[in-house]
Design a protein around this motif. Sequence first.
Motif, mmCIF file in Angstrom:
data_model
loop_
_atom_site.group_PDB
_atom_site.id
_atom_site.type_symbol
_atom_site.label_atom_id
_atom_site.label_comp_id
_atom_site.label_asym_id
_atom_site.label_seq_id
_atom_site.Cartn_x
_atom_site.Cartn_y
_atom_site.Cartn_z
ATOM 1 N N GLN A 41 44.991 41.573 43.474
ATOM 2 C CA GLN A 41 44.895 41.615 44.704
ATOM 3 C C GLN A 41 43.924 42.362 45.161
ATOM 4 O O GLN A 41 43.015 42.492 46.097
ATOM 5 C CB GLN A 41 46.228 41.926 45.434
ATOM 6 C CG GLN A 41 47.380 40.901 45.309
ATOM 7 C CD GLN A 41 48.393 41.340 46.072
ATOM 8 O OE1 GLN A 41 48.365 41.321 47.412
ATOM 9 N NE2 GLN A 41 49.744 41.510 45.544
ATOM 10 N N GLU A 42 43.417 43.442 44.518
ATOM 11 C CA GLU A 42 42.551 44.451 44.578
ATOM 12 C C GLU A 42 41.085 43.802 44.432
ATOM 13 O O GLU A 42 40.341 43.948 45.304
ATOM 14 C CB GLU A 42 42.353 45.618 43.672
ATOM 15 C CG GLU A 42 43.518 46.533 44.071
ATOM 16 C CD GLU A 42 43.518 47.823 43.203
ATOM 17 O OE1 GLU A 42 42.561 48.021 42.461
ATOM 18 O OE2 GLU A 42 44.642 48.726 43.089
ATOM 19 N N LYS A 43 41.031 42.962 43.378
ATOM 20 C CA LYS A 43 39.767 42.130 43.339
ATOM 21 C C LYS A 43 39.420 41.160 44.384
ATOM 22 O O LYS A 43 38.473 40.884 45.006
ATOM 23 C CB LYS A 43 39.636 41.596 42.060
ATOM 24 C CG LYS A 43 39.411 42.747 41.023
ATOM 25 C CD LYS A 43 39.333 41.921 39.448
ATOM 26 C CE LYS A 43 39.199 43.076 38.505
ATOM 27 N NZ LYS A 43 38.381 42.420 37.185
ATOM 28 N N LEU A 44 40.688 40.682 44.651
ATOM 29 C CA LEU A 44 40.518 39.611 45.931
ATOM 30 C C LEU A 44 40.177 40.351 47.261
ATOM 31 O O LEU A 44 39.146 39.784 48.025
ATOM 32 C CB LEU A 44 41.934 38.953 46.236
ATOM 33 C CG LEU A 44 42.024 38.082 47.305
ATOM 34 C CD1 LEU A 44 41.309 36.645 47.019
ATOM 35 C CD2 LEU A 44 43.584 37.607 47.313
ATOM 36 N N ARG A 45 40.620 41.596 47.529
ATOM 37 C CA ARG A 45 40.181 42.255 48.652
ATOM 38 C C ARG A 45 38.877 42.715 48.871
ATOM 39 O O ARG A 45 38.050 42.832 49.590
ATOM 40 C CB ARG A 45 41.064 43.293 48.888
ATOM 41 C CG ARG A 45 42.346 43.094 49.685
ATOM 42 C CD ARG A 45 43.186 44.308 49.931
ATOM 43 N NE ARG A 45 43.508 45.228 48.844
ATOM 44 C CZ ARG A 45 44.753 45.039 48.044
ATOM 45 N NH1 ARG A 45 45.446 44.466 48.481
ATOM 46 N NH2 ARG A 45 45.038 45.849 47.147
ATOM 47 N N ASP A 46 38.348 42.922 47.396
ATOM 48 C CA ASP A 46 36.848 43.191 46.986
ATOM 49 C C ASP A 46 35.954 42.169 47.365
ATOM 50 O O ASP A 46 34.544 42.365 47.214
ATOM 51 C CB ASP A 46 36.668 44.074 45.827
ATOM 52 C CG ASP A 46 37.368 45.368 46.036
ATOM 53 O OD1 ASP A 46 37.671 45.910 47.017
ATOM 54 O OD2 ASP A 46 37.567 45.821 44.876
ATOM 55 N N LEU A 47 36.238 40.975 47.376
ATOM 56 C CA LEU A 47 35.331 39.918 47.555
ATOM 57 C C LEU A 47 34.274 39.730 48.806
ATOM 58 O O LEU A 47 34.823 40.351 49.615
ATOM 59 C CB LEU A 47 36.005 38.410 47.351
ATOM 60 C CG LEU A 47 36.772 38.212 45.942
ATOM 61 C CD1 LEU A 47 37.367 36.617 46.367
ATOM 62 C CD2 LEU A 47 35.721 38.078 44.868
#
Length: 260
Positions: A204-210
Motif C-alpha cells: 500500500q505504501e508503494k501504491l500511494r507513492d505512484l
Amino acid sequence: MASAPQAANLPLFYKDLMPLNSRDHATWKSRTTDNATWMVGQHAVPLTVEEFVHASRFFPIVFSASEQPVPLALMGLNEGVNTFVDDTGKMLQPIYIPAYARRYPFMLAKLTPETEDLSLCFDPTTDLVGEFDEGQALFENGEPTDACKATLDFCRNFEEAGFRTQSFVDEVTKLGLLMDGEVSIQQAGFEQPFIYRGFKMIDQEKLRDLRGDQLRTMNQSGMLALIFAHLFSLDHMSEVFARQIQQGKGPISPDQLPAA
C-alpha cells in the motif's frame, strides 16, 4: 492456465487428463453433484481478475509466492484446510465458487508440448463423466451436443480470463507493487500471535507513492478497482482463521506456517 496432459504437470484438482472425443466417448454423459470432493482439503484456489469483486465478499485474495504469481482465494490459512466445505465436499454455506473449481473435471489442454492448439480434456478418474443413465449427453450422431459446446465455451472463456489475469499480474509486478505478505492473528488463550507468510500482496505504501498519471491510467483500465478488492478482502483473514478454530482445524501452536 492451460497445461499439457502429462502426469508430472497436472494442475490442481486433476489426477489425470484425457482428450474428449466423439469416437471413444460417443455415448458418454456428464452430470453434476452437490459434493465438490475435489475441493476437500484445498486451502487455496486460483482466481481470475474478473472474479475479484465476487470472491472478495467471502475469501482473502492473495498472490502466490511463485516466480509467476497467481491470484488465489484462500479458503483456509493452513495447507490441507478448506473451511467452506465438509469432508464430503458439501458446501457449508452459500459462497462464490471460483471458475477454476467450477470447470472441473474439464479443461483445455495441449495434447503435445509442440502444439499451441488446445483441446477439451477431462479427468478420467472423476465420477462426473462416463456412461451413465442420467446426465447430459456429450455427443449426438457424432457431433458435440449443446451441453458439450457450453462446456467448451466455459473453458475457452476461462483461458481468455487467464490471459487477462496474467496481464494484470505482470503490470503490478512491473510497477513494483507486489511484496511478501505477512499476517499476524492474535488468538485468545495464546501468548504469541499466529504468523502467516508465504504469499504476496499489494504494497500500500508503494501504491500511494505512484505518480498521478500512473494512478489515473490504472483507474481508467480498472486495475485500481481490482487492487482495492484484493486489499479489502484481506479483512477476511481473521474470519477464516476463526472458522478453522471453530471447526477444530486450527493450528495447535503459533508456528510460522505458509498461507499459500
